[in-house]
Structures are given as structure tokens and as C-alpha cells.
Write a protein that holds these residues in place. Structure first.
Motif, PDB file in Angstrom:
ATOM      1  N   MET A   1       0.839  -1.174   0.000  1.00 52.68           N
ATOM      2  CA  MET A   1       0.000   0.000   0.000  1.00 52.68           C
ATOM      3  C   MET A   1       0.885   1.238   0.000  1.00 52.68           C
ATOM      4  O   MET A   1       1.807   1.361   0.788  1.00 52.68           O
ATOM      5  CB  MET A   1      -0.892  -0.020   1.235  1.00 52.68           C
ATOM      6  N   ALA A   2       0.581   2.184  -0.889  1.00 55.80           N
ATOM      7  CA  ALA A   2       1.363   3.415  -0.988  1.00 55.80           C
ATOM      8  C   ALA A   2       0.981   4.373   0.140  1.00 55.80           C
ATOM      9  O   ALA A   2      -0.151   4.385   0.605  1.00 55.80           O
ATOM     10  CB  ALA A   2       1.112   4.085  -2.331  1.00 55.80           C
ATOM     11  N   VAL A   3       1.947   5.152   0.553  1.00 58.75           N
ATOM     12  CA  VAL A   3       1.724   6.152   1.592  1.00 58.75           C
ATOM     13  C   VAL A   3       1.333   7.458   0.917  1.00 58.75           C
ATOM     14  O   VAL A   3       1.937   7.870  -0.064  1.00 58.75           O
ATOM     15  CB  VAL A   3       3.001   6.358   2.439  1.00 58.75           C
ATOM     16  N   SER A   4       0.299   8.104   1.435  1.00 58.01           N
ATOM     17  CA  SER A   4      -0.146   9.385   0.903  1.00 58.01           C
ATOM     18  C   SER A   4      -0.209  10.415   2.021  1.00 58.01           C
ATOM     19  O   SER A   4      -0.537  10.081   3.151  1.00 58.01           O
ATOM     20  CB  SER A   4      -1.544   9.253   0.290  1.00 58.01           C
ATOM     21  N   ASN A   5       0.112  11.636   1.682  1.00 57.58           N
ATOM     22  CA  ASN A   5      -0.022  12.744   2.617  1.00 57.58           C
ATOM     23  C   ASN A   5      -1.094  13.689   2.092  1.00 57.58           C
ATOM     24  O   ASN A   5      -1.156  13.962   0.897  1.00 57.58           O
ATOM     25  CB  ASN A   5       1.290  13.525   2.744  1.00 57.58           C
ATOM     26  N   PHE A   6      -1.923  14.183   2.990  1.00 54.61           N
ATOM     27  CA  PHE A   6      -2.939  15.146   2.619  1.00 54.61           C
ATOM     28  C   PHE A   6      -2.785  16.376   3.492  1.00 54.61           C
ATOM     29  O   PHE A   6      -2.662  16.268   4.703  1.00 54.61           O
ATOM     30  CB  PHE A   6      -4.348  14.565   2.834  1.00 54.61           C
ATOM     31  N   VAL A   7      -2.797  17.537   2.870  1.00 53.79           N
ATOM     32  CA  VAL A   7      -2.796  18.792   3.601  1.00 53.79           C
ATOM     33  C   VAL A   7      -4.186  19.373   3.407  1.00 53.79           C
ATOM     34  O   VAL A   7      -4.541  19.777   2.305  1.00 53.79           O
ATOM     35  CB  VAL A   7      -1.715  19.757   3.081  1.00 53.79           C
ATOM     36  N   THR A   8      -4.966  19.367   4.468  1.00 57.13           N
ATOM     37  CA  THR A   8      -6.359  19.764   4.325  1.00 57.13           C
ATOM     38  C   THR A   8      -6.713  21.049   5.043  1.00 57.13           C
ATOM     39  O   THR A   8      -7.797  21.564   4.851  1.00 57.13           O
ATOM     40  CB  THR A   8      -7.282  18.651   4.857  1.00 57.13           C
ATOM     41  N   THR A   9      -5.836  21.559   5.858  1.00 56.31           N
ATOM     42  CA  THR A   9      -6.172  22.736   6.643  1.00 56.31           C
ATOM     43  C   THR A   9      -5.103  23.803   6.470  1.00 56.31           C
ATOM     44  O   THR A   9      -3.911  23.525   6.576  1.00 56.31           O
ATOM     45  CB  THR A   9      -6.296  22.377   8.141  1.00 56.31           C
ATOM     46  N   LEU A  10      -5.552  25.007   6.207  1.00 56.07           N
ATOM     47  CA  LEU A  10      -4.678  26.166   6.126  1.00 56.07           C
ATOM     48  C   LEU A  10      -5.190  27.169   7.144  1.00 56.07           C
ATOM     49  O   LEU A  10      -6.361  27.553   7.110  1.00 56.07           O
ATOM     50  CB  LEU A  10      -4.725  26.775   4.722  1.00 56.07           C
ATOM     51  N   TYR A  11      -4.361  27.554   8.082  1.00 59.29           N
ATOM     52  CA  TYR A  11      -4.744  28.540   9.085  1.00 59.29           C
ATOM     53  C   TYR A  11      -4.170  29.891   8.691  1.00 59.29           C
ATOM     54  O   TYR A  11      -2.977  30.004   8.411  1.00 59.29           O
ATOM     55  CB  TYR A  11      -4.206  28.151  10.473  1.00 59.29           C
ATOM     56  N   THR A  12      -5.010  30.907   8.678  1.00 57.30           N
ATOM     57  CA  THR A  12      -4.584  32.277   8.443  1.00 57.30           C
ATOM     58  C   THR A  12      -4.977  33.062   9.677  1.00 57.30           C
ATOM     59  O   THR A  12      -6.158  33.130  10.016  1.00 57.30           O
ATOM     60  CB  THR A  12      -5.268  32.857   7.187  1.00 57.30           C
ATOM     61  N   VAL A  13      -3.997  33.628  10.354  1.00 54.74           N
ATOM     62  CA  VAL A  13      -4.259  34.348  11.602  1.00 54.74           C
ATOM     63  C   VAL A  13      -3.522  35.676  11.588  1.00 54.74           C
ATOM     64  O   VAL A  13      -2.577  35.869  10.827  1.00 54.74           O
ATOM     65  CB  VAL A  13      -3.821  33.524  12.837  1.00 54.74           C
ATOM     66  N   GLY A  14      -3.978  36.594  12.432  1.00 52.96           N
ATOM     67  CA  GLY A  14      -3.276  37.858  12.601  1.00 52.96           C
ATOM     68  C   GLY A  14      -3.898  39.000  11.818  1.00 52.96           C
ATOM     69  O   GLY A  14      -4.942  38.856  11.175  1.00 52.96           O
ATOM     70  N   ASP A  15      -3.244  40.152  11.888  1.00 55.07           N
ATOM     71  CA  ASP A  15      -3.719  41.348  11.199  1.00 55.07           C
ATOM     72  C   ASP A  15      -3.869  41.063   9.703  1.00 55.07           C
ATOM     73  O   ASP A  15      -2.971  40.510   9.081  1.00 55.07           O
ATOM     74  CB  ASP A  15      -2.745  42.508  11.393  1.00 55.07           C
ATOM     75  N   GLY A  16      -5.002  41.442   9.160  1.00 51.26           N
ATOM     76  CA  GLY A  16      -5.241  41.250   7.734  1.00 51.26           C
ATOM     77  C   GLY A  16      -5.907  39.939   7.377  1.00 51.26           C
ATOM     78  O   GLY A  16      -6.195  39.691   6.213  1.00 51.26           O
TER      79      GLY A  16
END
Length: 98
Positions: A1-16
Motif C-alpha cells: 500500500m502506498a503512503v499518501s499525505n494530505f494537507v487539508t487545513t490552512l490557518y490564516t491568523v493575525g492582522d489582515g
């Protein structure tokens, strides 16, 4: 079985951070919010009447307390029907948990 990575969350914090939401005006936006925080900071007017005024958007869930699995039934149904391109959470830890 192949290993997969998933990036599902992006946090944007701070001024702007709120102004950064203008980058998503061409997308269908699902929002998970805490109405109490939104109103206290006048973010509801800024988001709904300015930033997302001409953007197809829908509040998927208002999260005023710690979320439970039972609370997710309706928001999951809304997501399936609305099919947002992006889900944005605005609030504290409970919102981020959802």
C-alpha cells in the motif's frame, strides 16, 4: 500500500486575516462561525455585506459551544447540497474543531 499525505487545513491568523478572504470571492464559500464572536466584532456586516456580498456563500454551522457529533448532522447535509469550494471557519477553538 502506498503512503499518501494530505494537507487539508490552512490557518490564516493575525492582522489582515479577514481581508485575506477577498482572495476567495470567486469561489463558493461555506462558513462555520460563532455568531456571538461575529456580532461582537462586527464581522457579520463586513463579511456578508462587503467581502462576500457578490460571492455565493452559506453559513453551514453556528458553533456557540463545544461541538458534538450530533450537531454535525445538519451541517454535513448542507455541505453535501451546497458543495462549497472552500470551508472557512471564523471563531475560536470550537469553530476550528468543526
Amino acid at each position: 500500500m502506498a503512503v499518501s499525505n494530505f494537507v487539508t487545513t490552512l490557518y490564516t491568523v493575525g492582522d489582515g486575516s479577514i481581508e485575506k478572504l477577498r482572495d476567495y470571492q470567486e469561489e463558493r464559500i461555506g462558513l462555520v462561525v460563532d455568531d456571538n464572536i461575529m456580532k461582537a466584532l462586527n464581522l457579520d456586516q463586513l463579511l456578508y455585506n462587503d467581502i462576500f456580498a457578490n460571492t455565493e456563500h452559506k453559513v453551514l454551522c453556528n458553533v456557540p459551544t463545544e461541538p458534538t457529533i450530533a450537531m454535525m448532522k445538519i451541517p454535513v447535509q448542507i455541505v453535501r447540497e451546497f458543495m462549497p469550494d472552500r470551508i472557512i471557519g471564523i471563531g475560536g477553538g470550537a469553530v476550528m474543531d468543526v
